[in-house]
Motif scaffolding. Sequence first.
Motif, PDB file in Angstrom:
ATOM      1  N   GLY A  33      48.718  47.092  20.468  1.00 41.24           N
ATOM      2  CA  GLY A  33      47.840  45.841  19.088  1.00 41.24           C
ATOM      3  C   GLY A  33      48.360  44.426  19.186  1.00 41.24           C
ATOM      4  N   GLY A  34      48.910  44.447  19.853  1.00 39.58           N
ATOM      5  CA  GLY A  34      49.149  42.451  20.045  1.00 39.58           C
ATOM      6  C   GLY A  34      48.773  42.200  20.887  1.00 39.58           C
ATOM      7  N   GLY A  35      48.754  40.832  20.977  1.00 38.55           N
ATOM      8  CA  GLY A  35      47.426  40.765  21.824  1.00 38.55           C
ATOM      9  C   GLY A  35      48.109  39.641  23.226  1.00 38.55           C
ATOM     10  N   ASN A  36      48.288  40.556  23.240  1.00 42.59           N
ATOM     11  CA  ASN A  36      48.905  40.991  25.397  1.00 42.59           C
ATOM     12  C   ASN A  36      49.373  38.973  25.860  1.00 42.59           C
ATOM     13  OD1 ASN A  36      49.612  42.557  27.169  1.00 42.59           O
ATOM     14  ND2 ASN A  36      47.912  42.102  28.006  1.00 42.59           N
ATOM     15  N   VAL A  37      49.123  37.858  25.168  1.00 46.47           N
ATOM     16  CA  VAL A  37      49.606  36.465  25.898  1.00 46.47           C
ATOM     17  C   VAL A  37      50.816  36.424  26.093  1.00 46.47           C
ATOM     18  CG1 VAL A  37      49.048  34.210  24.759  1.00 46.47           C
ATOM     19  CG2 VAL A  37      47.602  36.121  24.061  1.00 46.47           C
ATOM     20  N   SER A  38      51.335  35.959  27.191  1.00 45.91           N
ATOM     21  CA  SER A  38      52.447  35.027  27.456  1.00 45.91           C
ATOM     22  C   SER A  38      52.754  33.873  26.667  1.00 45.91           C
ATOM     23  CB  SER A  38      52.594  35.112  29.144  1.00 45.91           C
ATOM     24  OG  SER A  38      51.890  33.755  28.863  1.00 45.91           O
ATOM     25  N   PRO A  39      54.593  33.336  26.205  1.00 47.76           N
ATOM     26  CA  PRO A  39      54.857  32.699  25.720  1.00 47.76           C
ATOM     27  C   PRO A  39      54.880  31.368  26.207  1.00 47.76           C
ATOM     28  CG  PRO A  39      56.456  33.897  25.863  1.00 47.76           C
ATOM     29  CD  PRO A  39      55.529  34.632  26.729  1.00 47.76           C
ATOM     30  N   GLN A  40      54.755  30.003  25.338  1.00 47.03           N
ATOM     31  CA  GLN A  40      55.230  28.837  25.885  1.00 47.03           C
ATOM     32  C   GLN A  40      56.235  28.697  26.537  1.00 47.03           C
ATOM     33  OE1 GLN A  40      56.881  26.312  24.800  1.00 47.03           O
ATOM     34  NE2 GLN A  40      56.618  24.882  26.241  1.00 47.03           N
ATOM     35  N   LEU A  41      56.595  28.287  27.424  1.00 51.89           N
ATOM     36  CA  LEU A  41      58.222  28.413  28.051  1.00 51.89           C
ATOM     37  C   LEU A  41      59.087  26.461  28.822  1.00 51.89           C
ATOM     38  CD1 LEU A  41      58.960  31.820  29.829  1.00 51.89           C
ATOM     39  CD2 LEU A  41      59.420  30.893  28.055  1.00 51.89           C
ATOM     40  N   ALA A  42      59.066  26.288  28.876  1.00 49.06           N
ATOM     41  CA  ALA A  42      59.439  24.689  29.659  1.00 49.06           C
ATOM     42  C   ALA A  42      61.033  24.474  29.977  1.00 49.06           C
ATOM     43  CB  ALA A  42      59.511  23.934  28.504  1.00 49.06           C
ATOM     44  N   TRP A  43      61.340  24.156  30.833  1.00 48.77           N
ATOM     45  CA  TRP A  43      62.458  24.268  31.849  1.00 48.77           C
ATOM     46  C   TRP A  43      62.948  23.147  32.417  1.00 48.77           C
ATOM     47  CZ3 TRP A  43      58.902  27.028  32.816  1.00 48.77           C
ATOM     48  CH2 TRP A  43      58.302  26.980  34.306  1.00 48.77           C
ATOM     49  N   SER A  44      64.288  22.766  31.657  1.00 52.00           N
ATOM     50  CA  SER A  44      64.786  21.284  32.470  1.00 52.00           C
ATOM     51  C   SER A  44      66.461  21.153  32.773  1.00 52.00           C
ATOM     52  CB  SER A  44      64.642  20.348  30.978  1.00 52.00           C
ATOM     53  OG  SER A  44      65.265  20.385  30.102  1.00 52.00           O
ATOM     54  N   ASP A  45      66.849  20.259  33.564  1.00 59.45           N
ATOM     55  CA  ASP A  45      68.283  20.069  33.683  1.00 59.45           C
ATOM     56  C   ASP A  45      68.580  21.133  34.928  1.00 59.45           C
ATOM     57  OD1 ASP A  45      68.846  18.551  31.565  1.00 59.45           O
ATOM     58  OD2 ASP A  45      68.654  20.056  30.175  1.00 59.45           O
TER      59      ASP A  45
END
Length: 177
Positions: free
Chosen positions: A44-56
Amino acid sequence: MTLDRPIAPDPYELLPQVQTFTLTSEDVANGEPMDAEFAHDSVGGGNVSPQLAWSDFPAETRGFVVTCFDPDAPTGSGFWHWVLVNLPASVTQLPRGAGSEAAAGGFSVRNDYGAQGYGGAAPPPGDRPHRYVFAVHALDVERLEVTPEATPAYVGFNLTFHTLARAVIRPTYQVKD
């Protein structure tokens, strides 16, 4: 019904130690339940990947690989939800939904659902919360010598020899009875 089995180790505790860097998300957080938007459509989910951001990450980084792994899946070998390889070093974030297509010059290998791209969380209904280990691996090479037909395990083998540093977020997901 909760499956009766011990908790699996975190997969990166079993590999050689590497430096860490910062991984953030507007959508998921360490130890916190994920929204159903990021679960598989089979539950029953949306099957959408989450937003991700990386640094350092290390200055000598030449490329990135993004993965999502469930060590708690009742398989004996966990479950690979996403393996996005060969992102250029200039890419430092992925928007929500980036797992549905080739992203920023990289490509996805087949996940354990048998599809390329992101496959959302889908633990057995009633089982305890599963951990979803989203990891960004900073590489000492621009590209891993793999193709879209490679298995997640083969990508992981290659990552072991080319990872300079790793950043991780471990949200959870549970399907109620």
